[in-house]
Write a protein that holds these residues in place. Structure first.
Motif, PDB file in Angstrom:
ATOM      1  N   LEU A 101     -19.639 -68.110 -14.479  1.00 21.97           N
ATOM      2  CA  LEU A 101     -20.000 -68.669 -13.144  1.00 21.97           C
ATOM      3  C   LEU A 101     -21.148 -68.106 -12.808  1.00 21.97           C
ATOM      4  N   PRO A 102     -22.103 -68.939 -12.119  1.00 21.18           N
ATOM      5  CA  PRO A 102     -23.343 -68.224 -11.529  1.00 21.18           C
ATOM      6  C   PRO A 102     -22.939 -67.584 -10.208  1.00 21.18           C
ATOM      7  N   VAL A 103     -23.608 -66.812  -9.635  1.00 18.68           N
ATOM      8  CA  VAL A 103     -23.474 -66.107  -8.391  1.00 18.68           C
ATOM      9  C   VAL A 103     -23.256 -67.459  -7.304  1.00 18.68           C
ATOM     10  N   ASP A 104     -22.076 -67.146  -6.513  1.00 19.61           N
ATOM     11  CA  ASP A 104     -21.864 -68.143  -5.410  1.00 19.61           C
ATOM     12  C   ASP A 104     -20.996 -69.222  -6.087  1.00 19.61           C
ATOM     13  N   GLY A 105     -20.786 -69.289  -7.279  1.00 21.27           N
ATOM     14  CA  GLY A 105     -20.085 -70.284  -7.899  1.00 21.27           C
ATOM     15  C   GLY A 105     -18.537 -70.374  -8.049  1.00 21.27           C
ATOM     16  N   TYR A 106     -18.212 -71.543  -8.012  1.00 24.02           N
ATOM     17  CA  TYR A 106     -16.462 -71.697  -7.762  1.00 24.02           C
ATOM     18  C   TYR A 106     -16.129 -72.930  -8.737  1.00 24.02           C
ATOM     19  N   ARG A 107     -14.937 -72.896  -9.068  1.00 25.94           N
ATOM     20  CA  ARG A 107     -14.346 -74.043  -9.931  1.00 25.94           C
ATOM     21  C   ARG A 107     -13.007 -74.392  -9.058  1.00 25.94           C
ATOM     22  N   LEU A 108     -12.744 -75.745  -8.804  1.00 31.29           N
ATOM     23  CA  LEU A 108     -11.708 -76.138  -7.944  1.00 31.29           C
ATOM     24  C   LEU A 108     -11.046 -77.307  -9.010  1.00 31.29           C
ATOM     25  N   THR A 109     -10.019 -77.176  -9.249  1.00 30.71           N
ATOM     26  CA  THR A 109      -9.042 -78.090  -9.913  1.00 30.71           C
ATOM     27  C   THR A 109      -7.797 -78.496  -9.044  1.00 30.71           C
ATOM     28  N   ILE A 110      -7.666 -79.691  -9.161  1.00 30.38           N
ATOM     29  CA  ILE A 110      -6.508 -80.367  -8.173  1.00 30.38           C
ATOM     30  C   ILE A 110      -5.709 -81.193  -9.265  1.00 30.38           C
ATOM     31  N   THR A 111      -4.468 -80.930  -9.559  1.00 35.04           N
ATOM     32  CA  THR A 111      -3.848 -82.039 -10.447  1.00 35.04           C
ATOM     33  C   THR A 111      -2.525 -82.353  -9.444  1.00 35.04           C
ATOM     34  N   PRO A 112      -1.562 -82.984  -9.914  1.00 36.32           N
ATOM     35  CA  PRO A 112      -0.466 -83.406  -9.048  1.00 36.32           C
ATOM     36  C   PRO A 112       0.436 -82.444  -8.702  1.00 36.32           C
ATOM     37  N   GLN A 113       0.356 -81.286  -9.792  1.00 42.20           N
ATOM     38  CA  GLN A 113       1.162 -80.236  -9.426  1.00 42.20           C
ATOM     39  C   GLN A 113       0.577 -79.118  -8.924  1.00 42.20           C
ATOM     40  N   GLN A 114      -0.589 -79.005  -8.894  1.00 42.69           N
ATOM     41  CA  GLN A 114      -1.377 -77.680  -8.396  1.00 42.69           C
ATOM     42  C   GLN A 114      -2.631 -77.803  -8.139  1.00 42.69           C
ATOM     43  N   ILE A 115      -3.080 -76.838  -6.844  1.00 40.68           N
ATOM     44  CA  ILE A 115      -4.451 -76.752  -6.992  1.00 40.68           C
ATOM     45  C   ILE A 115      -4.862 -75.224  -7.184  1.00 40.68           C
ATOM     46  N   ILE A 116      -6.097 -75.196  -7.799  1.00 47.09           N
ATOM     47  CA  ILE A 116      -6.575 -73.961  -8.334  1.00 47.09           C
ATOM     48  C   ILE A 116      -7.847 -73.898  -7.807  1.00 47.09           C
ATOM     49  N   VAL A 117      -8.327 -72.613  -6.959  1.00 45.06           N
ATOM     50  CA  VAL A 117      -9.603 -72.578  -6.445  1.00 45.06           C
ATOM     51  C   VAL A 117      -9.833 -71.191  -7.080  1.00 45.06           C
ATOM     52  N   ALA A 118     -10.922 -71.325  -7.973  1.00 41.08           N
ATOM     53  CA  ALA A 118     -11.274 -69.983  -8.708  1.00 41.08           C
ATOM     54  C   ALA A 118     -12.883 -69.668  -8.255  1.00 41.08           C
ATOM     55  N   GLY A 119     -12.966 -68.250  -7.999  1.00 35.53           N
ATOM     56  CA  GLY A 119     -14.277 -67.777  -7.469  1.00 35.53           C
ATOM     57  C   GLY A 119     -14.187 -66.410  -7.187  1.00 35.53           C
ATOM     58  N   LYS A 120     -15.387 -65.774  -7.260  1.00 34.91           N
ATOM     59  CA  LYS A 120     -15.392 -64.601  -6.789  1.00 34.91           C
ATOM     60  C   LYS A 120     -16.479 -64.367  -5.466  1.00 34.91           C
ATOM     61  N   GLY A 121     -16.096 -63.470  -4.576  1.00 35.88           N
ATOM     62  CA  GLY A 121     -16.990 -63.308  -3.384  1.00 35.88           C
ATOM     63  C   GLY A 121     -16.953 -64.561  -2.666  1.00 35.88           C
ATOM     64  N   ALA A 122     -18.104 -64.712  -2.602  1.00 30.97           N
ATOM     65  CA  ALA A 122     -18.659 -66.119  -1.645  1.00 30.97           C
ATOM     66  C   ALA A 122     -18.215 -67.197  -2.350  1.00 30.97           C
ATOM     67  N   GLY A 123     -18.315 -67.289  -3.517  1.00 32.42           N
ATOM     68  CA  GLY A 123     -17.802 -68.569  -4.395  1.00 32.42           C
ATOM     69  C   GLY A 123     -16.400 -68.597  -4.037  1.00 32.42           C
ATOM     70  N   LEU A 124     -15.474 -68.004  -3.898  1.00 32.06           N
ATOM     71  CA  LEU A 124     -14.298 -68.319  -3.497  1.00 32.06           C
ATOM     72  C   LEU A 124     -14.185 -68.895  -2.161  1.00 32.06           C
ATOM     73  N   PHE A 125     -14.951 -68.435  -1.026  1.00 35.72           N
ATOM     74  CA  PHE A 125     -15.059 -68.909   0.185  1.00 35.72           C
ATOM     75  C   PHE A 125     -15.577 -70.278   0.097  1.00 35.72           C
ATOM     76  N   TYR A 126     -16.490 -70.656  -0.575  1.00 36.28           N
ATOM     77  CA  TYR A 126     -17.215 -72.068  -0.705  1.00 36.28           C
ATOM     78  C   TYR A 126     -16.322 -72.990  -1.569  1.00 36.28           C
ATOM     79  N   GLY A 127     -15.408 -72.539  -2.394  1.00 34.73           N
ATOM     80  CA  GLY A 127     -14.491 -73.286  -3.062  1.00 34.73           C
ATOM     81  C   GLY A 127     -13.292 -73.842  -2.112  1.00 34.73           C
ATOM     82  N   ILE A 128     -13.137 -72.883  -1.122  1.00 28.47           N
ATOM     83  CA  ILE A 128     -12.104 -73.288   0.072  1.00 28.47           C
ATOM     84  C   ILE A 128     -12.734 -74.015   0.801  1.00 28.47           C
TER      85      ILE A 128
END
Length: 208
Positions: A101-128
């Motif tokens: 992922l680029p700097v400040d990037g994130y990946r948010l995946t929502i399924t009926p079973q789970q939510i995954i917010v993936a990111g580093k540093g500011a990226g995790l915050f932006y995903g939130i």
């Protein structure tokens, strides 16, 4: 009386149009529009039984989400360290799988079973922040979130907003709220215009 009926009819029709336009929004109300968004089927039901898992439970972004869920959504979730098992009915905050992922990037995946917010540093915050934007305004015993896969990062490294306190005075409380709103919309640079020929707005006792 007729005027009141016409106004009520107009309000109901307008509300219906707004609701339909929100349902048809390709970005699900996420601001700014993400780089990639894929809608899925179903929804995730967030409740008191949902677990909150994180690589580092003391991470400021993780603590921010835990506080938000408790104080804004009225959900006191159990915050635990992520051991990699990723159980069902959980929100997982992790840096795993984000090396590409680029700097400040994130990946948010929502399924009926789970939510995954993936990111580093500011990226995790932006995903939130994106996760919070997907939450309905009306909070109850449970919060229903649409299934979706979002991948996002700044198209430009500088996402800035300026506040001119030289010509116009603002209180400390206003400036703090301004910065909070910037963070909510993933703006990463605060341009604070402090001085000009009109004035100097910071008290420095040795320089009157």
């Amino acid at each position: 009386m007729l005027r009141k009926i016409l106004l009520l009819s107009f309000f109901i029709a307008g509300s219906s149009i707004i609701a339909k336009s929100q349902d048809a929004d390709p970005n699900l109300g996420i601001i700014p529009a993400p780089v990639s968004l894929k809608k899925g089927a179903g929804e995730f039901v967030l409740s008191q039984q949902t677990s909150l898992l994180a690589d580092t439970v003391t991470n400021k972004a993780v603590v921010f989400l835990a506080d938000y869920l408790q104080n804004k959504a009225m959900l006191r979730l159990q915050l635990k360290a992520n051991n990699g098992s990723n159980p069902a009915n959980s929100i997982v905050l992790t840096a795993a799988g984000t090396d590409n992922l680029p700097v400040d990037g994130y990946r948010l995946t929502i399924t009926p079973q789970q939510i995954i917010v993936a990111g580093k540093g500011a990226g995790l915050f932006y995903g939130i922040q994106t996760l919070i934007q997907l939450m309905p305004l009306e909070k109850g015993a449970v919060v229903k979130l649409p299934c979706v896969q979002v991948e996002d990062y700044p198209r430009f490294g500088y996402r800035g907003l300026m506040l001119d306190v030289c010509r116009h005075f603002f209180s400390v409380e206003f400036v703090k709220k301004y910065i909070d709103l910037m963070a909510a919309y993933k703006l990463n640079n605060f341009h604070w215009h402090l001085t000009d020929d009109q004035g100097w707005r910071i008290e420095i006792k040795k320089i009157p």
